[in-house]
Design an enzyme around this catalytic site. Structure first.
Site, PDB file in Angstrom:
ATOM      1  N   GLY A  80      18.695 -40.180  21.678  1.00  9.32           N
ATOM      2  CA  GLY A  80      17.398 -40.457  22.289  1.00  9.32           C
ATOM      3  C   GLY A  80      16.251 -40.286  21.315  1.00  9.32           C
ATOM      4  O   GLY A  80      16.423 -39.902  20.157  1.00  9.32           O
ATOM      5  N   GLY A  82      14.029 -38.496  19.650  1.00  3.43           N
ATOM      6  CA  GLY A  82      13.816 -37.089  19.351  1.00  3.43           C
ATOM      7  C   GLY A  82      12.470 -36.789  18.737  1.00  3.43           C
ATOM      8  O   GLY A  82      12.016 -35.646  18.763  1.00  3.43           O
ATOM      9  N   ARG A  83      11.821 -37.790  18.169  1.00  4.29           N
ATOM     10  CA  ARG A  83      10.482 -37.592  17.604  1.00  4.29           C
ATOM     11  C   ARG A  83       9.614 -38.825  17.775  1.00  4.29           C
ATOM     12  O   ARG A  83       8.544 -38.913  17.175  1.00  4.29           O
ATOM     13  CB  ARG A  83      10.573 -37.204  16.128  1.00  4.29           C
ATOM     14  CG  ARG A  83      11.342 -38.168  15.250  1.00  4.29           C
ATOM     15  CD  ARG A  83      11.368 -37.715  13.808  1.00  4.29           C
ATOM     16  NE  ARG A  83      12.202 -38.576  12.985  1.00  4.29           N
ATOM     17  CZ  ARG A  83      12.285 -38.492  11.670  1.00  4.29           C
ATOM     18  NH1 ARG A  83      11.558 -37.603  11.026  1.00  4.29           N
ATOM     19  NH2 ARG A  83      13.083 -39.286  10.986  1.00  4.29           N
ATOM     20  N   LYS A 102       5.773 -42.234  15.905  1.00  5.70           N
ATOM     21  CA  LYS A 102       6.944 -41.579  15.336  1.00  5.70           C
ATOM     22  C   LYS A 102       6.481 -40.318  14.617  1.00  5.70           C
ATOM     23  O   LYS A 102       5.702 -40.385  13.670  1.00  5.70           O
ATOM     24  CB  LYS A 102       7.682 -42.491  14.354  1.00  5.70           C
ATOM     25  CG  LYS A 102       8.955 -41.856  13.803  1.00  5.70           C
ATOM     26  CD  LYS A 102       9.754 -42.815  12.945  1.00  5.70           C
ATOM     27  CE  LYS A 102      11.023 -42.159  12.418  1.00  5.70           C
ATOM     28  NZ  LYS A 102      11.823 -43.088  11.586  1.00  5.70           N
ATOM     29  N   GLY A 115      10.800 -32.573  16.216  1.00  5.36           N
ATOM     30  CA  GLY A 115      10.021 -33.670  16.767  1.00  5.36           C
ATOM     31  C   GLY A 115       8.971 -34.232  15.843  1.00  5.36           C
ATOM     32  O   GLY A 115       8.191 -35.103  16.234  1.00  5.36           O
ATOM     33  N   ARG A 165       4.427 -47.485  14.884  1.00  2.00           N
ATOM     34  CA  ARG A 165       5.257 -48.637  14.553  1.00  2.00           C
ATOM     35  C   ARG A 165       5.353 -49.570  15.745  1.00  2.00           C
ATOM     36  O   ARG A 165       5.148 -49.149  16.894  1.00  2.00           O
ATOM     37  CB  ARG A 165       6.634 -48.200  14.067  1.00  2.00           C
ATOM     38  CG  ARG A 165       7.425 -47.339  15.019  1.00  2.00           C
ATOM     39  CD  ARG A 165       8.729 -46.921  14.365  1.00  2.00           C
ATOM     40  NE  ARG A 165       9.603 -46.226  15.298  1.00  2.00           N
ATOM     41  CZ  ARG A 165      10.846 -45.848  15.019  1.00  2.00           C
ATOM     42  NH1 ARG A 165      11.359 -46.110  13.824  1.00  2.00           N
ATOM     43  NH2 ARG A 165      11.584 -45.221  15.926  1.00  2.00           N
ATOM     44  N   ASP A 241      22.848 -46.267  17.041  1.00  2.00           N
ATOM     45  CA  ASP A 241      21.552 -45.946  17.646  1.00  2.00           C
ATOM     46  C   ASP A 241      20.394 -46.458  16.801  1.00  2.00           C
ATOM     47  O   ASP A 241      19.240 -46.393  17.232  1.00  2.00           O
ATOM     48  CB  ASP A 241      21.420 -44.437  17.870  1.00  2.00           C
ATOM     49  CG  ASP A 241      21.615 -43.627  16.596  1.00  2.00           C
ATOM     50  OD1 ASP A 241      22.745 -43.614  16.097  1.00  2.00           O
ATOM     51  OD2 ASP A 241      20.645 -43.014  16.105  1.00  2.00           O
ATOM     52  N   ASN A 242      20.691 -46.977  15.601  1.00  2.92           N
ATOM     53  CA  ASN A 242      19.652 -47.557  14.746  1.00  2.92           C
ATOM     54  C   ASN A 242      19.739 -49.080  14.686  1.00  2.92           C
ATOM     55  O   ASN A 242      19.106 -49.696  13.830  1.00  2.92           O
ATOM     56  CB  ASN A 242      19.761 -47.002  13.322  1.00  2.92           C
ATOM     57  CG  ASN A 242      19.432 -45.523  13.243  1.00  2.92           C
ATOM     58  OD1 ASN A 242      18.699 -44.993  14.076  1.00  2.92           O
ATOM     59  ND2 ASN A 242      19.981 -44.841  12.256  1.00  2.92           N
ATOM     60  N   ASP A 251      14.257 -48.301  12.113  1.00  2.00           N
ATOM     61  CA  ASP A 251      14.475 -46.910  11.722  1.00  2.00           C
ATOM     62  C   ASP A 251      14.710 -46.754  10.225  1.00  2.00           C
ATOM     63  O   ASP A 251      15.822 -46.509   9.768  1.00  2.00           O
ATOM     64  CB  ASP A 251      15.641 -46.288  12.513  1.00  2.00           C
ATOM     65  CG  ASP A 251      15.312 -46.114  13.979  1.00  2.00           C
ATOM     66  OD1 ASP A 251      14.109 -46.067  14.302  1.00  2.00           O
ATOM     67  OD2 ASP A 251      16.231 -46.048  14.799  1.00  2.00           O
TER      68      ASP A 251
END
Length: 481
Positions: A80, A82-83, A102, A115, A165, A241-242, A251
């Protein structure tokens, strides 16, 4: 401002506000990215508290999305944002564009993290997002980077920063894996329907829209990675996840651009096994598409249909790579020459590998060769230790040029619009970062200006195109980057 992702059920995200940072300062803005969302650099500079997440824009609905994923080929479970926090989307000439902070602070998905993002990594992501866009590679964009002197611990104490972003969507392969591995087919369908209706409406009339979605995402992913290979870009962390559901480069962390050519080069110091080396990127992209196909299988319904969608990857990658390599060498894509051309390309890369030739300089200087004779070879020939081996390959290349009656001037012009002169070499980013850490942001701005015109000669910035200095060989980037 709207937030279409917030219209999904609450299970897909957590609503929250970013954690403020003290005494923010502006590091840089991208004028072209700002123009895309109808803003000027000055308007951004006047909105510093928004850029760093201390104030949310009117009508923003900040949230952190949940997803899962495979990391270095191993199922990692729930991950998820996270930051990162999505705070809304705005209308642009290219359709709605989502905006994220971000580095905006802790979320329920931060796990053991804090984070935050550091100034070093934020400058790298900001510059590379805009550089990749200028190179014509599908990518997320970066609107701004802002900093604060609040310290965060990485290998050492560093200062905080926030990148704003942008992308049409930040939904990832792992967003679908999250629901599949929890046997939550209702949520899986909700997410797939959302993605199709919002980003792939042309697929709504397909016999099996979910199969069509997988096929289109697979095709876009193959094309994106072909672009990476063609410009010598290495992502460094191709975890599921990227991976963008829209086929965007997403990412930016321990990325790198190839310098001394080595097909097995690993740009991520954390990647000890070399899973994400330059040579492995195409097959890892295929593997990631299979992971997405697995996640979509309950919606597609049949293994055969899923495999049929995934089968587009190899031919699409090969065809796009053929197009890009022919363009890089200034050759027409002609069926009668195709097999011989592939042999020419293989010999070229083998020669580059054996001589550790700088990737970007090789292709840029290649445009100076003449079809009739060896005139114009010297700047390129100087990159090679084994000059006779280069001469032998160059003669094969010239013969191929003559076979299609190539015009030197026309070819050179086309090749210089395909082979960049300027890329974001790690040492260039490092110089800009070190100055920025001392509150001198001029080099970030100057480097951004150069990278936004990568195909232009820019004689006033010639030193940005030079071979890297010796000290650059000691630079390392890792997942903390």
């Amino acid at each position: 401002m709207d937030n279409s992702f917030a219209s999904l059920p609450p299970a897909f995200y957590t609503r929250l506000m970013p954690t403020p940072l003290p005494a923010p300062y502006l590091v840089a803005v991208s004028a072209p990215a700002a123009e895309l969302v109808g803003l000027t650099p000055q308007q951004l500079a006047d909105s510093l508290d928004v850029l760093i997440g201390n104030v949310a824009p009117d009508r923003a609905l900040p949230l952190a999305a949940v997803y899962s994923g495979h990391q270095f080929g191993v199922w990692a479970g729930q991950l998820g944002d996270g930051r990162a926090m999505l705070f809304g989307d705005v209308a642009t000439t290219q359709g709605p564009m989502e905006l994220q902070w971000k580095g905006a602070g802790l979320t329920p998905y931060s796990r053991m993290g804090d984070g935050r993002a550091v100034l070093r990594s934020s400058i790298r992501e900001f510059l590379c997002s805009e550089a990749m866009h200028a190179l014509g590679v599908p990518t997320s964009r970066a609107l701004s980077v802002a900093g604060s002197d609040q310290g965060v611990m990485r290998e050492t104490v560093e200062t905080s920063a926030v990148v704003v972003r942008m992308a049409q969507s930040f939904v990832r392969f792992g967003s679908f894996e999250h629901w599949f591995y929890r046997n939550k087919n209702d949520e899986l369908k909700i997410l797939a329907d959302y993605v199709i209706e919002r980003f792939y409406p042309e697929l709504l009339g397909a016999d099996n829209p979910y199969q069509a979605l997988l096929a289109e995402v697979t095709r876009r992913t193959a094309h994106m990675i072909a672009h990476w290979q063609a410009v010598g870009f290495m992502h460094g962390v191709m975890n599921t996840d990227n991976m963008s559901i829209l086929g965007l480069t997403l990412d930016y962390g321990p990325f790198g651009f190839m310098e001394a050519f080595d097909a097995q080069h690993i740009c991520n110091h954390t990647d000890q096994q070399g899973r994400y080396s330059y040579a492995n990127q195409p097959q890892v992209g295929h593997w990631n598409c299979y992971a997405l196909g697995q996640a979509l299988l309950p919606l597609i319904g049949e293994v055969e249909a899923t495999e049929a969608a995934l089968a587009v990857y190899q031919p699409e990658f090969a065809a796009r790579m053929d197009e890009l390599l022919h363009a890089k060498l200034g050759l027409s894509l002609l069926d009668q020459h195709l097999d011989a051309d592939r042999a020419l390309f293989d010999a070229m890369f083998a020669l580059m590998q054996a001589n550790s030739v700088d990737f970007t300089l090789f292709f840029r200087r290649l445009s100076g060769m003449r079809a009739a004779d060896a005139g114009g070879d010297e700047p390129l020939r100087d990159l090679f230790l084994d000059r006779p081996a280069f001469d032998a390959w160059a003669e094969q290349y010239r013969a191929r040029l003559r076979a299609e009656n190539s015009d030197d001037a026309t070819r050179r012009l086309a090749m210089n619009q395909t082979n960049p002169k300027y890329v974001l070499r790690n040492y260039l980013a490092q110089v800009a970062i070190e100055k920025a850490q001392n509150k001198d942001f001029t080099e970030v701005a100057r480097l951004l200006t150069v990278l936004q015109r990568p195909y232009d000669e820019q004689p006033e910035h010639e030193h940005y195109a030079a071979l890297p200095p010796d000290w650059a060989s000691h630079l390392e980037v890792s997942c903390s980057s």
